[in-house]
Design an enzyme around this catalytic site. Structure first.
Site, PDB file in Angstrom:
ATOM      1  N   GLU A   1       1.053  -0.925   0.012  1.00 35.42           N
ATOM      2  CA  GLU A   1       0.003   0.122   0.439  1.00 35.42           C
ATOM      3  C   GLU A   1       0.832   1.296   0.035  1.00 35.42           C
ATOM      4  O   GLU A   1       0.425   2.550   1.050  1.00 35.42           O
ATOM      5  CB  GLU A   1      -1.121   0.312   0.979  1.00 35.42           C
ATOM      6  CG  GLU A   1      -2.148  -0.740   0.466  1.00 35.42           C
ATOM      7  CD  GLU A   1      -3.675  -0.372   1.303  1.00 35.42           C
ATOM      8  OE1 GLU A   1      -4.127   0.508   0.642  1.00 35.42           O
ATOM      9  OE2 GLU A   1      -3.132  -0.667   3.019  1.00 35.42           O
TER      10      GLU A   1
ATOM     11  N   TYR B   1       0.291  -7.717  -2.053  1.00 33.56           N
ATOM     12  CA  TYR B   1      -0.594  -6.931  -1.369  1.00 33.56           C
ATOM     13  C   TYR B   1      -1.718  -7.705  -2.307  1.00 33.56           C
ATOM     14  O   TYR B   1      -2.201  -7.170  -3.355  1.00 33.56           O
ATOM     15  CB  TYR B   1      -0.844  -5.654  -1.991  1.00 33.56           C
ATOM     16  CG  TYR B   1      -1.380  -5.118  -0.977  1.00 33.56           C
ATOM     17  CD1 TYR B   1      -2.351  -4.748   0.002  1.00 33.56           C
ATOM     18  CD2 TYR B   1      -2.094  -3.942  -1.707  1.00 33.56           C
ATOM     19  CE1 TYR B   1      -3.176  -4.612   0.637  1.00 33.56           C
ATOM     20  CE2 TYR B   1      -3.284  -3.032  -1.591  1.00 33.56           C
ATOM     21  CZ  TYR B   1      -3.906  -3.280   0.054  1.00 33.56           C
ATOM     22  OH  TYR B   1      -5.635  -2.585   0.652  1.00 33.56           O
TER      23      TYR B   1
ATOM     24  N   ASP C   1       0.769  -8.266   2.810  1.00 32.53           N
ATOM     25  CA  ASP C   1      -0.614  -8.454   3.160  1.00 32.53           C
ATOM     26  C   ASP C   1      -1.241  -8.930   2.745  1.00 32.53           C
ATOM     27  O   ASP C   1      -1.560  -9.009   1.526  1.00 32.53           O
ATOM     28  CB  ASP C   1      -0.861  -6.953   3.325  1.00 32.53           C
ATOM     29  CG  ASP C   1      -2.190  -6.421   3.926  1.00 32.53           C
ATOM     30  OD1 ASP C   1      -2.824  -7.594   4.402  1.00 32.53           O
ATOM     31  OD2 ASP C   1      -2.874  -5.643   3.858  1.00 32.53           O
TER      32      ASP C   1
ATOM     33  N   ASN D   1      -4.442 -10.392   4.012  1.00 32.69           N
ATOM     34  CA  ASN D   1      -5.647 -10.076   4.300  1.00 32.69           C
ATOM     35  C   ASN D   1      -6.670 -11.602   4.608  1.00 32.69           C
ATOM     36  O   ASN D   1      -8.007 -11.526   4.030  1.00 32.69           O
ATOM     37  CB  ASN D   1      -6.419  -8.972   2.667  1.00 32.69           C
ATOM     38  CG  ASN D   1      -6.108  -8.006   2.512  1.00 32.69           C
ATOM     39  OD1 ASN D   1      -6.798  -7.612   4.419  1.00 32.69           O
ATOM     40  ND2 ASN D   1      -6.400  -7.217   2.200  1.00 32.69           N
TER      41      ASN D   1
ATOM     42  N   ASP E   1      -2.313   1.169  10.038  1.00 32.05           N
ATOM     43  CA  ASP E   1      -2.840   0.445  10.728  1.00 32.05           C
ATOM     44  C   ASP E   1      -2.402  -0.705  11.263  1.00 32.05           C
ATOM     45  O   ASP E   1      -2.851  -1.570  11.829  1.00 32.05           O
ATOM     46  CB  ASP E   1      -4.220   0.405   9.849  1.00 32.05           C
ATOM     47  CG  ASP E   1      -4.684   0.516   8.558  1.00 32.05           C
ATOM     48  OD1 ASP E   1      -3.428   0.158   7.815  1.00 32.05           O
ATOM     49  OD2 ASP E   1      -5.770  -0.053   8.081  1.00 32.05           O
TER      50      ASP E   1
END
Length: 281
Positions: free
Chosen positions: A34, A113, A154, A156, A254
């Site tokens: 990101e 990602y 990441d 998710n 975050d």
DNA sequence: ATGGCAGAAGCATTCTGA
């Protein structure tokens, strides 16, 4: 060798936090997600001043990945260049910059990602599953070449209910569904292991806390950022840590960094003999 | 079911994230 991954949620907004962290931790490789910036606008110089090279693959506003490395990477590939995934036209994955890979120290570093997926049954969810299936085929290709793999990023996806602060509330939903977990397991197959779970079997360890609802202060997190390594590397794995301290920064991402230490002393790294492979400060 | 917060684009507000 220290290999780290960190979803920074905009490299330009988080720049000083990332360079500060590098100055304290001295990772050999830092994979970012990101980054939210096109390659021409990526802040390369602050990392070069610290003795790192930068390989970025980004776009405006969304997504974007990068590899920051002390040793100059070889064979940099952006996107699913080797993907032979046949169920979907892989053209649909080219607009979103979510994968960069490179060879460093004899290891294929794959930085991803994974799409968030929004909610089960949505078009974005279908995209997420297709993307993971394409990643599985990408890894099949690497496996055929006999590569030693370090797959970071990441994802998710919380791999198990141990990776969610309130599994009863979230089980079966986005990032916690069996569909996503099966798709992730199909990427990993028997060849890749979750570095963190080699050392820690208990719940309560998070890499992401929602900005909303005081989630960090209440320690309501998820473990969705992962470092997967080839089985053949498992004997070299010294530790895996989640550096939750950065979540307490002013204007934090975050997500927080996850890092492994691999002891590569006895690995045959032929191109170490090549001075060219060391990045010039 | 919705919103809560954050970032980018761009200048009010929308889109996206997870």
């Amino acid at each position: 060798m220290l290999i780290a991954t960190w979803n920074v949620n905009s490299i330009r907004t988080r720049l000083s936090q990332v360079t500060d962290w590098i100055s304290q931790v001295h990772p050999d490789i830092l994979c970012l997600q990101e980054t939210k910036v096109v390659d021409d606008s990526f802040p390369v110089e602050p990392f070069e001043k610290l003795g790192y090279s930068v390989e970025a693959y980004g776009q405006k506003s969304y997504n974007g990945v990068a590899i920051i490395s002390k040793i100059k990477p070889k064979n940099i590939k952006k996107g699913f260049s080797d993907c032979t995934y046949s169920d979907q036209n892989i053209e649909i994955f080219k607009d979103q910059k979510r994968l960069i890979s490179a060879d460093i120290n004899g290891i294929k570093i794959i930085n991803v990602y994974v799409p968030n997926g929004s909610s089960l049954g949505s078009n974005k969810f279908e995209y997420k599953i297709n993307w993971l299936n394409c990643l599985a085929s990408f890894l099949d290709e690497q496996e055929k070449k006999g590569e030693l793999i370090c797959l970071v990023g990441d994802f998710n996806v919380a791999p198990s209910n141990l990776d969610i602060h309130d599994p009863n509330k979230y089980e079966g939903g986005i990032m916690a569904s069996s569909i996503e977990r099966n798709a992730l397991n199909n990427v990993l197959k028997a060849r890749l292991i979750d570095s963190f779970r080699i050392f820690e079997k208990n719940t309560g360890h998070w890499s992401w806390w929602d900005y909303r609802n005081n989630a960090y202060e209440l320690n309501k997190g998820w473990r969705i950022d992962h470092i997967y390594i080839s089985k053949e590397l498992s004997s070299k794995l010294k530790n895996c840590v989640i550096d939750s301290s950065t979540r307490a920064n002013f204007r934090p991402s975050d997500h927080v960094p996850v890092m492994i230490n691999l002891n590569l002393d006895d690995i045959n790294v032929d191109f170490f003999e090549d001075e060219d492979d060391f990045f010039e400060i």
